[in-house]
Design an enzyme around this catalytic site. Structure first.
Site, mmCIF file in Angstrom:
data_model
loop_
_atom_site.group_PDB
_atom_site.id
_atom_site.type_symbol
_atom_site.label_atom_id
_atom_site.label_comp_id
_atom_site.label_asym_id
_atom_site.label_seq_id
_atom_site.Cartn_x
_atom_site.Cartn_y
_atom_site.Cartn_z
ATOM 1 N N MET A 80 -8.777 3.794 8.784
ATOM 2 C CA MET A 80 -7.968 2.668 8.323
ATOM 3 C C MET A 80 -7.019 2.210 9.433
ATOM 4 S SD MET A 80 -7.274 3.625 4.308
ATOM 5 C CE MET A 80 -6.739 1.966 3.859
ATOM 6 N N LYS A 103 -27.182 14.486 30.693
ATOM 7 C CA LYS A 103 -26.445 15.621 31.255
ATOM 8 C C LYS A 103 -26.302 16.775 30.255
ATOM 9 C CE LYS A 103 -23.708 12.820 34.459
ATOM 10 N NZ LYS A 103 -22.346 12.410 34.865
ATOM 11 N N ASP A 153 5.178 -5.431 5.999
ATOM 12 C CA ASP A 153 5.627 -6.784 6.320
ATOM 13 C C ASP A 153 5.755 -7.675 5.092
ATOM 14 O OD1 ASP A 153 5.868 -6.269 8.986
ATOM 15 O OD2 ASP A 153 3.927 -7.110 9.554
ATOM 16 N N GLY A 155 -11.574 14.296 20.079
ATOM 17 C CA GLY A 155 -12.507 14.279 21.191
ATOM 18 C C GLY A 155 -13.652 13.312 21.023
ATOM 19 N N ALA A 156 -13.363 12.137 20.468
ATOM 20 C CA ALA A 156 -14.415 11.148 20.238
ATOM 21 C C ALA A 156 -15.046 10.691 21.549
ATOM 22 C CB ALA A 156 -13.843 9.942 19.500
ATOM 23 N N ARG A 167 1.055 -5.128 -5.503
ATOM 24 C CA ARG A 167 1.321 -6.373 -4.789
ATOM 25 C C ARG A 167 1.700 -7.432 -5.817
ATOM 26 N NH1 ARG A 167 -0.294 -4.781 0.160
ATOM 27 N NH2 ARG A 167 -2.052 -3.322 0.265
ATOM 28 N N CYS A 168 2.574 -8.341 -5.434
ATOM 29 C CA CYS A 168 3.107 -9.314 -6.394
ATOM 30 C C CYS A 168 2.999 -10.725 -5.825
ATOM 31 C CB CYS A 168 4.566 -8.978 -6.717
ATOM 32 S SG CYS A 168 5.311 -10.063 -7.958
ATOM 33 N N ARG A 201 -25.355 7.869 11.854
ATOM 34 C CA ARG A 201 -24.846 7.736 10.488
ATOM 35 C C ARG A 201 -23.427 7.158 10.518
ATOM 36 N NH1 ARG A 201 -27.594 11.227 6.843
ATOM 37 N NH2 ARG A 201 -29.786 11.142 7.446
ATOM 38 N N ASP A 236 1.971 -0.536 11.915
ATOM 39 C CA ASP A 236 1.851 -1.861 12.511
ATOM 40 C C ASP A 236 3.109 -2.717 12.345
ATOM 41 O OD1 ASP A 236 1.615 -2.200 9.787
ATOM 42 O OD2 ASP A 236 -0.164 -3.467 9.869
ATOM 43 N N GLY A 276 0.825 -1.212 0.000
ATOM 44 C CA GLY A 276 0.000 0.000 0.000
ATOM 45 C C GLY A 276 0.853 1.253 0.000
ATOM 46 N N SER A 283 6.299 -6.843 2.033
ATOM 47 C CA SER A 283 7.443 -6.395 1.242
ATOM 48 C C SER A 283 8.742 -6.884 1.858
ATOM 49 C CB SER A 283 7.451 -4.862 1.172
ATOM 50 O OG SER A 283 6.224 -4.372 0.677
ATOM 51 N N THR A 316 4.107 2.427 5.770
ATOM 52 C CA THR A 316 2.696 2.033 5.841
ATOM 53 C C THR A 316 1.970 2.980 6.785
ATOM 54 O OG1 THR A 316 1.144 0.368 6.672
ATOM 55 C CG2 THR A 316 3.363 0.296 7.559
ATOM 56 N N ILE A 317 0.790 3.410 6.415
ATOM 57 C CA ILE A 317 0.041 4.327 7.277
ATOM 58 C C ILE A 317 -0.422 3.648 8.559
ATOM 59 C CG2 ILE A 317 -0.739 5.672 5.286
ATOM 60 C CD1 ILE A 317 -3.567 4.445 5.801
ATOM 61 N N ASP A 318 -0.414 2.308 8.594
ATOM 62 C CA ASP A 318 -1.004 1.584 9.718
ATOM 63 C C ASP A 318 -0.138 1.596 10.973
ATOM 64 O OD1 ASP A 318 -3.038 0.854 7.911
ATOM 65 O OD2 ASP A 318 -1.901 -0.902 7.264
ATOM 66 N N ARG A 355 -5.727 -1.387 8.961
ATOM 67 C CA ARG A 355 -5.682 -2.834 8.770
ATOM 68 C C ARG A 355 -6.105 -3.519 10.058
ATOM 69 N NH1 ARG A 355 -0.503 -5.813 6.028
ATOM 70 N NH2 ARG A 355 0.400 -5.297 8.053
#
Length: 320
Positions: free
Chosen positions: A170, A212, A104, A186-187, A73-74, A244, A130, A12, A106, A126-128, A172
């Site tokens: 995202m 409240k 990983d 602030g979720a 990817r290969c 939503r 991980d 990715g 790669s 990788t943005i993950d 993964r």
């Protein structure tokens, strides 16, 4: 001394990959090496989609998202025949060392190619975030900032309509983007695989907060959980509050890389070339406690990355 190296991006795409490619090319050239770019990862290596690069090949790319080398990817490279084709192509072009920017999967290809005599250095892209052997991966900061900005925008419309906004980010199988984005925007709730959750308990907490005076809610859901639409429907059923779901998707992979991604990509890429300069291969570069480090690829692949549960619980405790 190594005379010729190649560089490819695989898996990715991640913002900051171009900064890493730029640093590989220019640092190698400064050390008297020839540099070859390889298009579309291991696919390009197998097919010979390889070209010589110079200083100008990487002009004006440090600020650009994506990767100028393209990526893919290969599946063929998972097998000995594919690795053998890659080795043969390296021999054909005289490539003695290879810098692989990716995740990983790669790195597994890089380990196989290293076993065939091509010195390979992996750079975590990788943005993950991980990859266990490093505290930080290229693209993580940009992805989090993108997710935060979009979640902030969704909060505006959620507030206007007194809704629950369920936002899937995202990552993964990891919740690193989710927990950081959740605390930054602030979720009300953060849902990841690493921390057990119960939708009925979440709904009860929401109703208590509504009693409240709270009128709108943002729930960040990690990609590894998924089912955001079902989560939104269930929360609406349990709370009676309109809900939503929004899946942010691949927009998190795009955009101009942040300062941190540009700098860390440059640092790791320069270090990778230094390793090759010294005849060292079969390594993955990483960052630990802000210091550059490197590990044997197989060791790196077998490490486990911890989740920041403390940050998750901080987010829960201060969500009113």
């Amino acid at each position: 001394m190594i005379k010729k190296i190649g560089v490819l991006t695989s898996g990715g795409d991640a913002p900051g990959m171009n900064a890493a490619v730029r640093a590989v090319v220019r640092s190698a050239l400064s050390k008297g090496m020839e540099v070859y770019g390889i298009h579309r990862g291991y696919n390009g290596l197998i097919s010979g989609d390889i070209f010589k690069m110079d200083e100008r090949s990487v002009s004006d790319i440090i600020h650009r998202g994506g990767t100028i080398l393209y990526t893919a990817r290969c599946p063929e490279f998972k097998y000995a025949e594919g690795v053998a084709k890659g080795k043969a192509m390296c021999d054909k072009f005289g490539i003695e060392g290879l810098v692989v920017i990716g995740g990983d999967g790669s790195f597994r290809g890089a380990a196989d190619l290293s076993a065939q005599g091509v010195l390979c250095i992996g750079i975590p892209g990788t943005i993950d975030n991980d990859i266990a052997c490093t505290d930080y991966t290229i693209g993580f900061d940009t992805a989090m900032n993108t997710a935060m900005e979009l979640a902030d925008k969704l909060r505006d419309t959620s507030q206007s309509h007194d809704r629950i906004s369920v936002v899937e980010v995202m990552g993964r199988g990891a919740g690193h983007i989710a927990v950081n984005t959740g605390i930054a925007c602030g979720a009300t709730e953060i849902i990841t695989k690493e921390v057990p959750y119960d939708l009925e308990d979440i709904a009860k907490r929401m109703l208590a907060k509504k009693a409240k005076g709270k009128q709108n809610f943002v729930v960040i859901v990690a990609e590894g959980i998924g089912h955001s639409q079902e989560i939104a429907e269930k929360l609406q059923e349990l709370t009676g509050i309109e809900s939503r779901a929004t899946v942010l998707g691949h927009v998190q992979r795009g955009g101009n890389p942040t300062l941190r991604d540009r700098v860390e990509a440059t640092r790791m890429a320069y270090y990778a070339v230094e390793l090759l300069e010294n005849g060292i291969g079969d390594r993955v570069v990483g960052i630990k406690d802000s210091h550059l480090v490197d590990f044997d690829i197989q060791d790196a692949l077998h490490m486990t990355k911890p989740y920041d549960e403390k940050l998750h619980h901080i987010a829960e405790e201060i969500a009113f």
